[in-house]
Enzyme design. Structure first.
Site: not given
Ligand code: UT7
Length: 338
Positions: A120, A258, A289
Site C-alpha cells: 500500500c 492511503h 482499500n
C-alpha cells in the site's frame, strides 16, 4: 578520471487518471459469509461500497485504462513515455513484469519498465523514484501506476479482510517542471512487524509438495496491529514530509493518505492538527482499500470533486505490508490538457 553528470532539474505530477471496474459491491453482498453487518463495516472502516473486477478483467486491463487517461490528460501520447513503474502486489506472474505488459498494450515497447513491490506504500515509493529519475535526467516522462486486483488474493470467507480489499488502478505521469513539484520523500520500514500483513502460503509450498492440500495464497492481516502502527507512526511521517517540503500545515491544501480505514484518516488528520481548510480524501467510502491504487484513485476523485485543487499542495502518505511507509508533499497536477 572525472565522470560527467548533468545539473538536476525539477519534476512534478503532470496528470492523474483512474479506473474503477463497473461492478459496485455494497456491504450487503459481503456480510453474510463473514457474519458481519453493513453498520459494523461502515462504523469501523467508513466503507459503504467497493468496485470489484469481473473474472475476465485483468489487473493490466485496469492499469491500461488508467494509464491512457493520465497520458491523454498530460497532453502526451504513449510514445512520449520513457519509463513505466508499476506498483502492485497482485500481478499473478513473477516475470516478465506487469509494467512490460502495459508497454505492449500501449504500443510503446521500448520504454524502461519495472514492477515495484511495496504494497500500500507502492504508489508513494513510485513517486519518489520517478521524481529522482526526472530530476537526474535519466527519464523525461515517467508513468507511475498503482494497480491491484485484490479480489484474486482475498478469501471471501476471511472476516479480517473480505470487507476491506477491492480492485482498481490509478496512474500519474511525472515529468520536468519549472518549480519544485515533488518535495523530498520520507520513507522507511518497520520490518519487525513483517508478519502483520502477509500473502500465504508461498508458491514454493506447492512446488515442494504438489499433493498437499494447500490453499491459494490470500492476504491475511492482523488488523489491530496495523491500525495501531498506522495511527501512531504515520502522523510523525506526515509532519516530517511537511518539514522536508518547507511548509506548515497551514500552507497545505489537501491530505491524500492511503485509503485503508476512515478512522485512520481522521486520526492522522487530528494528530497532525490539519486545519479545516485542508481537503481530506475519503475515497475509501465508495472504493474500499485498493492498496497501491488507493492514493492515485483518491487523488483523481478529490480533483473531480474539487477542481480548484488543481496545482495546489497535497500531502501523500502510503503505508502497508512490510510494514513499509512513504510520504511526500506534491503539487497536484494542473487542469488536464485534454
Ligand atoms: O492497507 C494496508 C494497511 N491496512 C490497514 O491499515 C488496516 C488497519 N486495520 C483496520 O482497519 C482495522 O483493524 C479493521 C477494520 C481491519 C478491524 O477493525 P477493528 O476495530 O480493529 O476490529 P477488531 O479486530 O478489534 O474487532 C473488534 C470487534 C471484535 O468483537 P468483540 O471481541 O469486541 O466482541 C471482533 O470479533 O469486532 C468484531 N469483528 C467483526 N464484526 C463484524 C471483527 N471483524 C468483524 C467483522 N464483522 N468483519
Amino acid at each position: 578520471m572525472t565522470l560527467q553528470t548533468t545539473a538536476p532539474r525539477n519534476a512534478r505530477i503532470l496528470s492523474v487518471g483512474g479506473y474503477r471496474p463497473p461492478r459496485v459491491v455494497p456491504n450487503s453482498e459481503i456480510v453474510d459469509r463473514i457474519d458481519s453487518t453493513d453498520e459494523w463495516i461502515q462504523q469501523r472502516t467508513g466503507i459503504m461500497t467497493r468496485h470489484i473486477a469481473s473474472a475476465d478483467e485483468s489487473l493490466v486491463d485496469m492499469a491500461e485504462k488508467a494509464a491512457r487517461v493520465a497520458i491523454t490528460r498530460a497532453g502526451l501520447t504513449p510514445e512520449d513515455i520513457d519509463t513505466v513503474i508499476f506498483a502492485t502486489i497482485t500481478y499473478p506472474y513473477q516475470a516478465p513484469s506487469a509494467a512490460t505488459e502495459v508497454l505492449t498494450r500501449l504500443g510503446n515497447t521500448h520504454a524502461a519498465a519495472f514492477d515495484l513491490s511495496a504494497a500500500c506504500a507502492g504508489f508513494c515509493y513510485g513517486v519518489a523514484l520517478a521524481n529522482d529519475l526526472v530530476r537526474n535526467r535519466t527519464a523525461n516522462n515517467v508513468l507511475v501506476i498503482g494497480g491491484e486486483k485484490l479480489s484474486d488474493f482475498t478469501d471471501p470467507d476471511d472476516r479480517a479482510t473480505a470487507f476491506i480489499f477491492a480492485d482498481g488502478a490509478g496512474a500519474v505521469v511525472i515529468g520536468a517542471s519549472e518549480s519544485v513539484g515533488i518535495a523530498p520523500t520520507v520513507w522507511g520500514a518497520n520490518a519487525e512487524t513483517r508478519d502483520a500483513i502477509t500473502m500465504q502460503p508461498s508458491w514454493i509450498d506447492y512446488k515442494q509438495d504438489p499433493t498437499a492440500d494447500i490453499k491459494w495464497p490470500d492476504i491475511s492481516q492482523q488488523g489491530q496491529t496495523v491500525f495501531r502502527w498506522a495511527v501512531y507512526e504515520m502522523a510523525p511521517v506526515g509532519l516530517k514530509a511537511l518539514e522536508a517540503a518547507g511548509i506548515t500545515v497551514d500552507q497545505l491544501d489537501a491530505f491524500i493518505p492511503h485509503q485503508a480505514n476512515e478512522r485512520i484518516i481522521d486520526s492522522l488528520a487530528k494528530s497532525m492538527k490539519l486545519p479545516d481548510s485542508v481537503a481530506i480524501a475519503r475515497d475509501i467510502r465508495t472504493t474500499g482499500n485498493t492498496s497501491a491504487a488507493s492514493i492515485p484513485l483518491a487523488m483523481d476523485a478529490l480533483l473531480t470533486e474539487h477542481p480548484e485543487l488543481h496545482g495546489k499542495t497535497a500531502l501523500l502518505i502510503g503505508f502497508g505490508a512490510g510494514l513499509v511507509f512513504a510520504g511526500q508533499v506534491v503539487e497536484l497536477p494542473p487542469v488536464p490538457k485534454k
